[in-house]
Scaffold this active site. Sequence first.
Site, PDB file in Angstrom:
ATOM      1  N   LYS A  60       0.896  -1.250   0.123  1.00 18.36           N
ATOM      2  CA  LYS A  60       0.139   0.102  -0.206  1.00 18.36           C
ATOM      3  C   LYS A  60       0.852   1.348  -0.131  1.00 18.36           C
ATOM      4  CE  LYS A  60      -4.151  -1.938   0.104  1.00 18.36           C
ATOM      5  NZ  LYS A  60      -4.994  -1.566  -1.028  1.00 18.36           N
ATOM      6  N   SER A 278      -3.359 -12.133   3.446  1.00 18.20           N
ATOM      7  CA  SER A 278      -3.701 -11.935   2.173  1.00 18.20           C
ATOM      8  C   SER A 278      -2.715 -12.538   1.344  1.00 18.20           C
ATOM      9  CB  SER A 278      -3.679 -10.476   1.824  1.00 18.20           C
ATOM     10  OG  SER A 278      -2.676  -9.751   2.536  1.00 18.20           O
TER      11      SER A 278
END
Lengths: 322, 98
Positions: A60, A278
């Site tokens: 991110k 994830s």
Amino acid sequence: MLHVPPQSSTVSARNANAVVQAIGHTPLLRLRQLERHFGFADTVELHLKTEWVNPGGSIKDRTALSIIRAALAAGDLGHGQTLIDATSGNTGIAYAMLGAALGIPVTLVVPGSASEERKRTLAAYGANVVFSDPYEGSDGAIRLVRQMVADTPAQFYYADQYNNPANIAAHVTTTGPEVWGQTDGRLTHFVAALGTTGTLMGVGRYLREHADHPVQLIGVQPAEAFHGIEGLKHLPTAIVPGIFDPMLPNRIDGVTTEDAFDAARALARVEGFMAGSSTGANLAAAARIGQALTAAGASATIVAVGCDGGSRYLTTGLWEAD
Amino acid sequence: MPESDAVNVLVPTPLRSFTGGEGRVVVPGGTVAEVFDALEARYPGIGERLRDDSGQIRRFVNVFVNGRNVREIDGAATTLSPGDELGIIPAMAGGTPA
């Protein structure tokens, strides 16, 4: 040194700072021991893009940097506006880190179920954190941000990672060329978990344009609406991100939370890398893909995204003893 | 009239497809396991979302009784009193109700 207030010219001048320079260019590692663990043939390679190496600890950082750069260029930030967004965690950490580095005020709306470590991490960077209803998850956070921005629009720049094209651009310009170059153009399968869907959309768009052979683009989502894979969306029941193009992926695979956790544990125990759930979801999907290719006698170079590191989840069931 | 051992269950958004959209339901039960049984009886399919085949609370599911995680008490065997509030939250980066 004098303290320089964060004005627009200052922000762009400070754009070249150390944290910004440390984002991206992450290692791509071949996981030979996990290939054996999953029963892959020698002709089927599994590579992991280790995004936890980024200074904020996740992929991110790329998204947040791209969004902030685009907003500064457009004049939407840098004149006293506060960057605001809904985030289940990693994007918030990236905004908070870059906000500190670039002198941009940041407000984050986080589901109240976020862990104590997560709350303290955001506070450590000096971000303002607002909690949304823990029973409404990330969609509840999105609804609260929309309401706050509607109430005082002049105060905020709503970064809106779910609908911001700069999210996709981050991966078209950095992640995509990196994985293509790091595999010497041999990449055949790209596996990315779907949260905002920015990684798959951006890398997918780059590969569709630049790869000289068809590359399979595989999105990974939780198999069920009620799941524990941090940051991922079950698209049939969630607010579908505006940047998602359903025509781009070859397919979307469902992974159960338990399979994602098991794959993350296998990575830790077989390869010695601790990654988050994830990443586990991506590896669980990659395992099935590689096993099918092995059964078919095919050759392949699979790249899975390692979205973030595992130490961020020490208080979750991910690392709970059996 | 609510049952004498009724507890209030707070249902997270992704499970409200089972409860007809309700975020708060009242079911009987003297333990967390009994409440889960009652939920399954009333809303078939919800039970397997909460427990694995061995009856344990799934690893990613946090269950709170009056704000306290039942993993720190007796897990699915945690006893409940009438009027208790039982919250169910997927364990996103740990977490406690705000």
